[in-house]
Scaffold this motif. Sequence first.
Motif, short mmCIF file in Angstrom:
data_model
loop_
_atom_site.label_atom_id
_atom_site.label_comp_id
_atom_site.label_asym_id
_atom_site.label_seq_id
_atom_site.Cartn_x
_atom_site.Cartn_y
_atom_site.Cartn_z
N SER A 56 -9.90 6.33 -7.79
CA SER A 56 -9.28 5.62 -6.69
C SER A 56 -7.89 5.13 -7.03
O SER A 56 -7.57 4.89 -8.20
CB SER A 56 -10.15 4.40 -6.30
OG SER A 56 -9.56 3.65 -5.27
N THR A 57 -7.07 4.98 -5.99
CA THR A 57 -5.85 4.21 -6.13
C THR A 57 -6.22 2.74 -6.09
O THR A 57 -7.41 2.38 -6.03
CB THR A 57 -4.86 4.56 -5.01
OG1 THR A 57 -5.50 4.34 -3.74
CG2 THR A 57 -4.41 6.01 -5.10
N ASP A 58 -5.23 1.86 -6.11
CA ASP A 58 -5.46 0.42 -6.19
C ASP A 58 -5.99 -0.10 -4.85
O ASP A 58 -5.24 -0.33 -3.91
CB ASP A 58 -4.14 -0.28 -6.56
CG ASP A 58 -4.31 -1.75 -6.83
OD1 ASP A 58 -5.44 -2.26 -6.69
OD2 ASP A 58 -3.31 -2.40 -7.18
N ASN A 83 0.81 -1.21 0.00
CA ASN A 83 0.00 0.00 0.00
C ASN A 83 0.85 1.26 0.00
O ASN A 83 0.41 2.32 -0.46
CB ASN A 83 -0.93 0.00 1.22
CG ASN A 83 -1.96 1.12 1.16
OD1 ASN A 83 -2.82 1.13 0.30
ND2 ASN A 83 -1.85 2.08 2.07
N ARG A 84 2.09 1.16 0.49
CA ARG A 84 2.95 2.35 0.58
C ARG A 84 3.19 2.98 -0.78
O ARG A 84 3.28 4.20 -0.90
CB ARG A 84 4.30 1.99 1.20
CG ARG A 84 4.19 1.58 2.65
CD ARG A 84 5.54 1.35 3.26
NE ARG A 84 6.34 0.42 2.49
CZ ARG A 84 7.54 0.70 1.99
NH1 ARG A 84 8.05 1.91 2.14
NH2 ARG A 84 8.22 -0.20 1.32
N LEU A 109 -5.87 5.17 -10.42
CA LEU A 109 -4.51 5.71 -10.34
C LEU A 109 -3.56 4.55 -10.06
O LEU A 109 -3.60 3.95 -8.99
CB LEU A 109 -4.43 6.75 -9.23
CG LEU A 109 -5.20 8.06 -9.49
CD1 LEU A 109 -5.45 8.80 -8.18
CD2 LEU A 109 -4.45 8.94 -10.46
N VAL A 110 -2.72 4.24 -11.04
CA VAL A 110 -1.82 3.08 -10.95
C VAL A 110 -0.41 3.57 -10.66
O VAL A 110 0.11 4.44 -11.36
CB VAL A 110 -1.84 2.27 -12.26
CG1 VAL A 110 -0.87 1.09 -12.18
CG2 VAL A 110 -3.26 1.78 -12.55
N SER A 111 0.23 2.98 -9.65
CA SER A 111 1.56 3.42 -9.26
C SER A 111 2.61 3.00 -10.28
O SER A 111 2.38 2.13 -11.13
CB SER A 111 1.93 2.86 -7.88
OG SER A 111 2.47 1.56 -8.00
N ALA A 112 3.78 3.59 -10.16
CA ALA A 112 4.89 3.25 -11.05
C ALA A 112 5.38 1.83 -10.80
O ALA A 112 6.12 1.27 -11.63
CB ALA A 112 6.04 4.24 -10.85
N GLY A 138 -9.53 -2.42 -2.82
CA GLY A 138 -10.58 -3.41 -3.01
C GLY A 138 -11.82 -2.82 -3.64
O GLY A 138 -12.55 -3.51 -4.37
N SER A 139 -12.08 -1.55 -3.38
CA SER A 139 -13.28 -0.92 -3.95
C SER A 139 -13.19 -0.80 -5.47
O SER A 139 -14.21 -0.75 -6.16
CB SER A 139 -13.49 0.46 -3.33
OG SER A 139 -13.85 0.34 -1.98
N VAL A 140 -11.97 -0.74 -6.01
CA VAL A 140 -11.81 -0.74 -7.47
C VAL A 140 -12.33 -2.05 -8.04
O VAL A 140 -13.05 -2.08 -9.05
CB VAL A 140 -10.34 -0.52 -7.85
CG1 VAL A 140 -10.11 -0.80 -9.33
CG2 VAL A 140 -9.90 0.89 -7.49
N HIS A 141 -11.98 -3.17 -7.39
CA HIS A 141 -12.47 -4.47 -7.85
C HIS A 141 -13.99 -4.55 -7.71
O HIS A 141 -14.67 -5.11 -8.58
CB HIS A 141 -11.80 -5.58 -7.05
CG HIS A 141 -10.33 -5.69 -7.31
ND1 HIS A 141 -9.81 -6.30 -8.42
CD2 HIS A 141 -9.27 -5.24 -6.60
CE1 HIS A 141 -8.49 -6.24 -8.38
NE2 HIS A 141 -8.14 -5.59 -7.29
N LEU A 142 -14.50 -4.02 -6.62
CA LEU A 142 -15.94 -4.04 -6.42
C LEU A 142 -16.65 -3.24 -7.51
O LEU A 142 -17.61 -3.72 -8.14
CB LEU A 142 -16.28 -3.48 -5.03
CG LEU A 142 -17.76 -3.34 -4.70
CD1 LEU A 142 -18.49 -4.67 -4.86
CD2 LEU A 142 -17.94 -2.80 -3.28
N ALA A 143 -16.19 -2.02 -7.75
CA ALA A 143 -16.81 -1.20 -8.79
C ALA A 143 -16.67 -1.86 -10.16
O ALA A 143 -17.60 -1.85 -10.97
CB ALA A 143 -16.17 0.19 -8.80
N GLY A 144 -15.48 -2.43 -10.43
CA GLY A 144 -15.28 -3.11 -11.71
C GLY A 144 -16.22 -4.27 -11.88
O GLY A 144 -16.78 -4.49 -12.97
#
Length: 632
Positions: A552-554, A485-486, A571-574, A556-562
């Motif tokens: 959202s960043t990465d 998560n960092r 927002l995907v990190s480097a 669990g809610s992203v998976h839920l919405a998807g």
Amino acid sequence: MSVVAEHVQAGLAYHRAGKLDDAAREYGYVLTVDPSNVAVLRLMGILHTHRGDHDQAIMVLQAAASLEPAAAEIFNDLGVAMRAKGDAHAALDAFNDALRLHPMFAAAHFNKGVTLEAMGARTQALDAYTLALEADAALHAARFNRAAIYFASGQYARAAEDAGAVRIADPSLIEAHLLFGRASLELRRLADAKKAFRAVIARAPHSATAHTLLGSVYTIEHKFEDAEAALTEALRLDPADVQATYLLGLVRLHQYDLSAAHDLFDRARLAQPSRPEVTTALALTARRAGRLDDARMYLRAALDADPSYADAHWHLADLHLLLGEYEQGWEEFEWRWNHEGFLTPGWDPSMRAWQGEPVGGKTVLLYPEQGFGDTLQFVRYAPLLAERGARVFVGSPPELAELLADMPGVSGIVTSHAAAPPVDVICPLMSLPRLFRTRTDSVPATVPYLFANPEKTRAWSARFPDDGVLRVGIIWSGNPMQENNRHRACRLRDLLPLLDRGPMHVYSLQKGEPSRELAGNPDTASIIDLAPALTSFAETAAVLNAIDILISTDTGSVHLAGALGRPVWLLVSAIPDWRWGVQGTTTPWYPGVTMFRQHVRGDWSGAVRAVGEALDDLLRSRRSVNHHSKEE
């Protein structure tokens, strides 16, 4: 006191003082006067053993044994001399002779154990040490040696028990503290391990090993500043300490000092080229630096050194999947069950596993693993099994049970093995992509495959203003306790440039500790905090159905919405999670997700700027639609 007795006492005094030549002179005088003095023959034999004159020791002790064949002590001493000479089998015979004469002779059992252990017969040595302790529970050397065998054979609880007893009985014994600490470390009894290693350092501050082991505990605890201090001291004491070098590399990796981490790992690799964990750490460093070809090279090298090293397989799976090489990735991913630290679910592993065979007419239990997001992503395969004629039950964390209950094709949700109905086969959710031979072009991506409760959705819609203004949900962090998560998360302040783009209602769906960033911040006063009302995933699903888009960043809610088929700007990190790939704005897993990529770790400005531009376009589009609607 007789003259002979005086010489015997003088010889003993010299012997105890380590003055072996003087002791030999005194014993020799007695034997000149009394060649059959068994007690002095025995002492002379022991002395020869101490001097390393093993042949002479054996000859003298055999002479003593011939004079007093019932003396178990002499046969024990004879065994010690024979073992010192290197004749282990003769030594065992002598110890057995001693034990026939005196079955409860603790020292003979102990010496027999030492000899057996040196011969590689650890099981028999363990038995010998146990018999020694039955004869004399205070024989701490036997208990320590038994602890060492327990440790070497992976019986860490028994090792800790024995070593702990020895260190209490003799606090000065450094090796007992170290062994107890090592066993406690293996058992993840970290407080006990720290106490033991600190005890060693208090008594032997120059013990590089103790500092290294203490650093290992701190690393596991993620107390990286303490780990750095301990490991730096270990390397000051012993610059060639490979384990300390490796562990300090892990600290630097956590601190994202990738250059320093690489240098430390490379130094450790050069010192011990066959250690797969070091080469795997180099691969992880390269992966985080975006050097994916190097990461692959290092992982292959780790597996060349140890083809069964699960950690390398785990990271190779991640790399394959990240690069879209799904077929190879799923195969490697099966190694996760052997990966250290992987949590095996609480489902009965003795039940027959589904391996892809026909399931028509059979009852299948799919069980969850890892995080909520993983369950939400891979539960999509449940209806596919139902289409093949299976009766499908889904194991679920209690937090997801309500949400999954109405999933098409699912006959029931169970939250524990005890609640499961009789089934024919079981399968972990994350093994389903391999069994369905999923490729990037064959991901089952029909959405929605999860559905929000209509009543809850209507209730939330009624709570929101019915003014046609865009409803935007935002989340900036996942679980702070999750290691990745960092670099996945941002701060709320990173999203502030999105607030002034035009008319919109902004709702925070952020839960947990990061939600405190809302408090007392005048720049976020326009954000409406919904988190207190999001008491379940089912409630969150209803909110996602009632808003227009989630940013959202990465999480669990992203998976839920998807899974709900809702629009998501991610927002995907480097350093992306494997499922988001290394390039592109779309993912085969969720058609409604658009990705905005960070290009420099820790700097979200570019990705947020791109989201802002997309938000401007969306707002313009909505104004245009609303304008035309009014004209009509």
